[in-house]
Scaffold this motif. Sequence first.
Motif, PDB file in Angstrom:
ATOM      1  N   SER A  74      93.216 -21.465  59.715  1.00 50.98           N
ATOM      2  CA  SER A  74      93.158 -22.167  58.247  1.00 50.98           C
ATOM      3  C   SER A  74      94.612 -21.716  57.825  1.00 50.98           C
ATOM      4  O   SER A  74      95.544 -20.936  58.158  1.00 50.98           O
ATOM      5  CB  SER A  74      92.238 -21.716  57.586  1.00 50.98           C
ATOM      6  OG  SER A  74      92.283 -20.189  57.758  1.00 50.98           O
ATOM      7  N   SER A  75      94.967 -22.217  56.483  1.00 52.21           N
ATOM      8  CA  SER A  75      95.921 -22.093  56.088  1.00 52.21           C
ATOM      9  C   SER A  75      96.145 -20.530  55.291  1.00 52.21           C
ATOM     10  O   SER A  75      94.989 -19.671  55.534  1.00 52.21           O
ATOM     11  CB  SER A  75      96.233 -22.896  54.687  1.00 52.21           C
ATOM     12  OG  SER A  75      95.291 -22.849  53.772  1.00 52.21           O
ATOM     13  N   ILE A  76      97.240 -20.221  54.813  1.00 52.64           N
ATOM     14  CA  ILE A  76      97.574 -18.685  54.396  1.00 52.64           C
ATOM     15  C   ILE A  76      96.599 -18.286  53.308  1.00 52.64           C
ATOM     16  O   ILE A  76      95.949 -17.304  53.343  1.00 52.64           O
ATOM     17  CB  ILE A  76      98.888 -18.387  54.379  1.00 52.64           C
ATOM     18  CG1 ILE A  76      99.642 -18.501  55.575  1.00 52.64           C
ATOM     19  CG2 ILE A  76      99.172 -17.073  53.652  1.00 52.64           C
ATOM     20  CD1 ILE A  76     101.357 -18.150  55.294  1.00 52.64           C
ATOM     21  N   PHE A  77      96.726 -19.444  52.515  1.00 50.33           N
ATOM     22  CA  PHE A  77      95.991 -18.782  51.287  1.00 50.33           C
ATOM     23  C   PHE A  77      94.423 -19.341  51.175  1.00 50.33           C
ATOM     24  O   PHE A  77      93.718 -19.009  50.262  1.00 50.33           O
ATOM     25  CB  PHE A  77      96.719 -19.549  49.872  1.00 50.33           C
ATOM     26  CG  PHE A  77      98.127 -19.285  49.706  1.00 50.33           C
ATOM     27  CD1 PHE A  77      98.411 -17.914  49.116  1.00 50.33           C
ATOM     28  CD2 PHE A  77      99.194 -19.775  50.155  1.00 50.33           C
ATOM     29  CE1 PHE A  77      99.744 -17.290  49.196  1.00 50.33           C
ATOM     30  CE2 PHE A  77     100.449 -19.329  49.971  1.00 50.33           C
ATOM     31  CZ  PHE A  77     100.449 -18.087  49.307  1.00 50.33           C
ATOM     32  N   GLY A  78      94.047 -20.226  51.883  1.00 51.94           N
ATOM     33  CA  GLY A  78      92.825 -21.120  51.991  1.00 51.94           C
ATOM     34  C   GLY A  78      92.733 -22.092  51.142  1.00 51.94           C
ATOM     35  O   GLY A  78      93.760 -22.359  50.320  1.00 51.94           O
ATOM     36  N   ALA A  79      91.700 -22.994  51.026  1.00 58.62           N
ATOM     37  CA  ALA A  79      91.689 -24.163  50.318  1.00 58.62           C
ATOM     38  C   ALA A  79      91.562 -24.176  48.868  1.00 58.62           C
ATOM     39  O   ALA A  79      92.257 -24.646  48.050  1.00 58.62           O
ATOM     40  CB  ALA A  79      90.535 -24.920  50.997  1.00 58.62           C
ATOM     41  N   GLU A  82      94.968 -22.741  47.386  1.00 60.87           N
ATOM     42  CA  GLU A  82      95.784 -24.067  47.508  1.00 60.87           C
ATOM     43  C   GLU A  82      95.735 -24.813  46.526  1.00 60.87           C
ATOM     44  O   GLU A  82      96.487 -25.536  45.692  1.00 60.87           O
ATOM     45  CB  GLU A  82      96.008 -24.517  48.943  1.00 60.87           C
ATOM     46  CG  GLU A  82      96.839 -23.611  49.976  1.00 60.87           C
ATOM     47  CD  GLU A  82      97.216 -24.681  51.145  1.00 60.87           C
ATOM     48  OE1 GLU A  82      96.816 -25.728  51.213  1.00 60.87           O
ATOM     49  OE2 GLU A  82      97.876 -24.217  51.946  1.00 60.87           O
ATOM     50  N   GLN A  83      94.400 -25.269  46.270  1.00 59.29           N
ATOM     51  CA  GLN A  83      94.197 -26.040  45.010  1.00 59.29           C
ATOM     52  C   GLN A  83      94.722 -25.618  43.680  1.00 59.29           C
ATOM     53  O   GLN A  83      94.924 -26.391  42.789  1.00 59.29           O
ATOM     54  CB  GLN A  83      92.654 -26.390  44.923  1.00 59.29           C
ATOM     55  CG  GLN A  83      92.163 -27.546  46.040  1.00 59.29           C
ATOM     56  CD  GLN A  83      92.724 -28.733  45.916  1.00 59.29           C
ATOM     57  OE1 GLN A  83      93.009 -29.172  44.795  1.00 59.29           O
ATOM     58  NE2 GLN A  83      93.267 -29.124  46.776  1.00 59.29           N
ATOM     59  N   LYS A  84      94.626 -24.154  43.559  1.00 68.16           N
ATOM     60  CA  LYS A  84      95.176 -23.563  42.359  1.00 68.16           C
ATOM     61  C   LYS A  84      96.631 -23.733  42.230  1.00 68.16           C
ATOM     62  O   LYS A  84      97.236 -24.020  41.199  1.00 68.16           O
ATOM     63  CB  LYS A  84      94.742 -22.034  42.184  1.00 68.16           C
ATOM     64  CG  LYS A  84      93.165 -22.093  41.954  1.00 68.16           C
ATOM     65  CD  LYS A  84      92.737 -20.516  41.798  1.00 68.16           C
ATOM     66  CE  LYS A  84      91.444 -20.432  41.538  1.00 68.16           C
ATOM     67  NZ  LYS A  84      90.748 -19.021  41.164  1.00 68.16           N
ATOM     68  N   ILE A  85      97.300 -23.679  43.350  1.00 70.05           N
ATOM     69  CA  ILE A  85      98.610 -23.945  43.302  1.00 70.05           C
ATOM     70  C   ILE A  85      99.018 -25.335  42.871  1.00 70.05           C
ATOM     71  O   ILE A  85      99.965 -25.630  42.210  1.00 70.05           O
ATOM     72  CB  ILE A  85      99.292 -23.676  44.925  1.00 70.05           C
ATOM     73  CG1 ILE A  85      99.242 -22.263  45.067  1.00 70.05           C
ATOM     74  CG2 ILE A  85     100.828 -23.994  44.787  1.00 70.05           C
ATOM     75  CD1 ILE A  85      99.592 -21.939  46.710  1.00 70.05           C
ATOM     76  N   VAL A  86      98.144 -26.238  43.493  1.00 69.04           N
ATOM     77  CA  VAL A  86      98.443 -27.881  43.090  1.00 69.04           C
ATOM     78  C   VAL A  86      98.349 -27.922  41.770  1.00 69.04           C
ATOM     79  O   VAL A  86      98.930 -28.776  41.254  1.00 69.04           O
ATOM     80  CB  VAL A  86      97.493 -28.539  43.923  1.00 69.04           C
ATOM     81  CG1 VAL A  86      97.317 -29.935  43.652  1.00 69.04           C
ATOM     82  CG2 VAL A  86      97.734 -28.577  45.443  1.00 69.04           C
ATOM     83  N   ARG A 139      98.622 -31.319  53.550  1.00 73.71           N
ATOM     84  CA  ARG A 139      97.414 -31.025  53.156  1.00 73.71           C
ATOM     85  C   ARG A 139      96.748 -31.436  51.916  1.00 73.71           C
ATOM     86  O   ARG A 139      95.763 -31.639  51.608  1.00 73.71           O
ATOM     87  CB  ARG A 139      97.029 -29.495  53.246  1.00 73.71           C
ATOM     88  CG  ARG A 139      96.984 -28.894  54.705  1.00 73.71           C
ATOM     89  CD  ARG A 139      96.628 -27.407  54.858  1.00 73.71           C
ATOM     90  NE  ARG A 139      97.316 -26.390  54.242  1.00 73.71           N
ATOM     91  CZ  ARG A 139      98.329 -26.116  54.570  1.00 73.71           C
ATOM     92  NH1 ARG A 139      98.821 -26.046  56.010  1.00 73.71           N
ATOM     93  NH2 ARG A 139      99.296 -25.043  53.948  1.00 73.71           N
ATOM     94  N   ASN A 140      97.879 -31.662  50.876  1.00 75.27           N
ATOM     95  CA  ASN A 140      97.598 -31.980  49.607  1.00 75.27           C
ATOM     96  C   ASN A 140      98.362 -33.406  49.254  1.00 75.27           C
ATOM     97  O   ASN A 140      99.556 -33.123  48.908  1.00 75.27           O
ATOM     98  CB  ASN A 140      98.028 -30.793  48.532  1.00 75.27           C
ATOM     99  CG  ASN A 140      97.156 -29.526  48.927  1.00 75.27           C
ATOM    100  OD1 ASN A 140      96.118 -29.439  48.455  1.00 75.27           O
ATOM    101  ND2 ASN A 140      97.909 -28.530  49.615  1.00 75.27           N
ATOM    102  N   PRO A 141      97.860 -34.428  49.668  1.00 74.77           N
ATOM    103  CA  PRO A 141      98.636 -35.767  49.731  1.00 74.77           C
ATOM    104  C   PRO A 141      98.940 -36.007  48.064  1.00 74.77           C
ATOM    105  O   PRO A 141      99.686 -37.013  47.925  1.00 74.77           O
ATOM    106  CB  PRO A 141      97.798 -36.931  50.498  1.00 74.77           C
ATOM    107  CG  PRO A 141      96.529 -36.029  50.331  1.00 74.77           C
ATOM    108  CD  PRO A 141      96.653 -34.685  50.410  1.00 74.77           C
ATOM    109  N   GLU A 142      98.131 -35.400  47.315  1.00 72.61           N
ATOM    110  CA  GLU A 142      98.353 -35.729  45.821  1.00 72.61           C
ATOM    111  C   GLU A 142      99.600 -35.372  45.205  1.00 72.61           C
ATOM    112  O   GLU A 142     100.006 -35.773  44.237  1.00 72.61           O
ATOM    113  CB  GLU A 142      97.290 -35.374  44.877  1.00 72.61           C
ATOM    114  CG  GLU A 142      97.130 -33.630  44.936  1.00 72.61           C
ATOM    115  CD  GLU A 142      96.138 -33.352  45.883  1.00 72.61           C
ATOM    116  OE1 GLU A 142      95.488 -32.250  45.579  1.00 72.61           O
ATOM    117  OE2 GLU A 142      95.899 -33.958  46.982  1.00 72.61           O
TER     118      GLU A 142
END
Length: 544
Positions: A74-79, A82-86, A139-142
């Motif tokens: 999985s990614s380093i930060f987790g799903a 990563e959504q919080k970064i987005v 992973r975050n196409p938005e």
Amino acid sequence: MPKVMSEAAMPTKYKRKCPSRGKWSEKQLNSAIQNVRDNNMTLGEASRAYGIPPRTLKRRIDTNNTVKAGMGPSSIFGAESEQKIVRHVIKLQQHGFSPTRLDVREMAFRLAERLQINHKFNREKALAGYDWLTSFLRRNPELVIRKAEGLSKYRNVGMNRETVTQYFHLLAQVLEENELFDKPSNIYNMDETGMQLNNKPGSVVALKGSKSVTTLTACERGETITVITCCNAEGVFLPPAYIFKGKNFKKEFMDDMPPGAQVYMSPKSAYINSEIFLKWLKEHFYPRKSAGKTLLIFDGHASHCNNLETLKFAEDHDIILLCLPPHTTHYLQPLDRSVFKSLKSTFNAAAHNWVKTHDNRNISRLAFGSLLRQAWGRSATVQNAVSGFSATGIYPYDPLAIPDYAFVGQEQRETFNQRLENFQDREKQNEEQPDDLQQQNRGQTIYQRLTCPRPSTPIPTPSTSTSAESANDLITPGKILNEEAPVPETLAIIKSRGKKIAEILTTPENLSKRKKLMMPKKKNKIGSLHVQVHLLLAKERRLC
């Protein structure tokens, strides 16, 4: 020969050795687990029926895991993180501080360090890897990479909901009082734009990896010519007018111009002034405007607003002059929204073709008419004009036509205004603080004391309130991002001046105000005598 790595072999885009692995869906997994638990199928039958490996299916049943994730680690930060970064990136964009690639990589490194995650980022540069950024965007196409447009701080502050609301209230009042709601032919917009006698290089096709890609231009920087454009809400354009710098007019300047075009000469510069605007209003606009009362909308340039003769002429000939609020024309002016970008683009294309067909020649004034005629025919269309009036909410009248993203940093400005209102109360509280803290506050500017968080003293709490303390002290990715990459404060306290808003220039009140400003001021006789005495004394000293 050096080994060339193909795109499929890049570390950011792994190509599976077995393409058939992981082809099952999450819905198939749930159906297989449900059939096995209901004893409708054995583990092997469900595995073969739904195409899921038996070991995978058994592990999923034992762990009660029905979520299908990507294969591999999985990614380093987790799903969730990563959504919080987005969301934080989107928050920065909404406030007018869209982060660059480097900013996002630095943000990711700081977040990993604060969360004490075991990572492989570059500790010397304090940056996350470019491969991580590429995978993060996939992973975050938005989120996409876009070229940002510059927005001045004056437009950022000027384009606010209060100013726009006042403008639309005034526009509705004018349209209602003069019965223009259903008369698009009597609603006009006028503006000027500068065109350069040069071809600007754009996007080209070149060899990949080239160190230098050039395009031949006619000169370093061409002469600027102002084009006066005007159209109404029906999509009808008036012939364009041009301003050349100089005194001597030549008939050759009119060659190949669009039909009905006009050329004005200005000795000082090619920019519009009060005299040229009045001449354009009398000779160009008035003979071509629709019959009856007419609304002419333009920006607040001094050449449009400060000439008393212009305002009198407009009032005598049923021309209502409506001035837009300052620093809002990029969203409130129809020509800026739908015409000028197309006009300049087509003009640059015509200039580029002219340079290719005329070797070792510069683009002169004599060729300007031919180039602009080509651009004018493609850009001054009914569709562009109607779209501009619709996008700005002028016709059909629609204040909601201005999108929410036009008000960049509106929430931040509202917060700043609230701080400004509470400033005096905070000053009184500061007086009750210890002497050392008062001395520290005196060294700060007013803006720093408004924008920086105030140091607070800890509030005593009972020893039993452990849950509230743990909730407040909990370190989350969202809190870390707000600390490490906060939204910058861009607003400063501006000296009190008269706030400029949209206004009707042809009202009796405005005309009387202009008359007072144009009246000659009475000279101070005492002051003039002092000046004369001072000059005589200085002359005597030089003679001595």
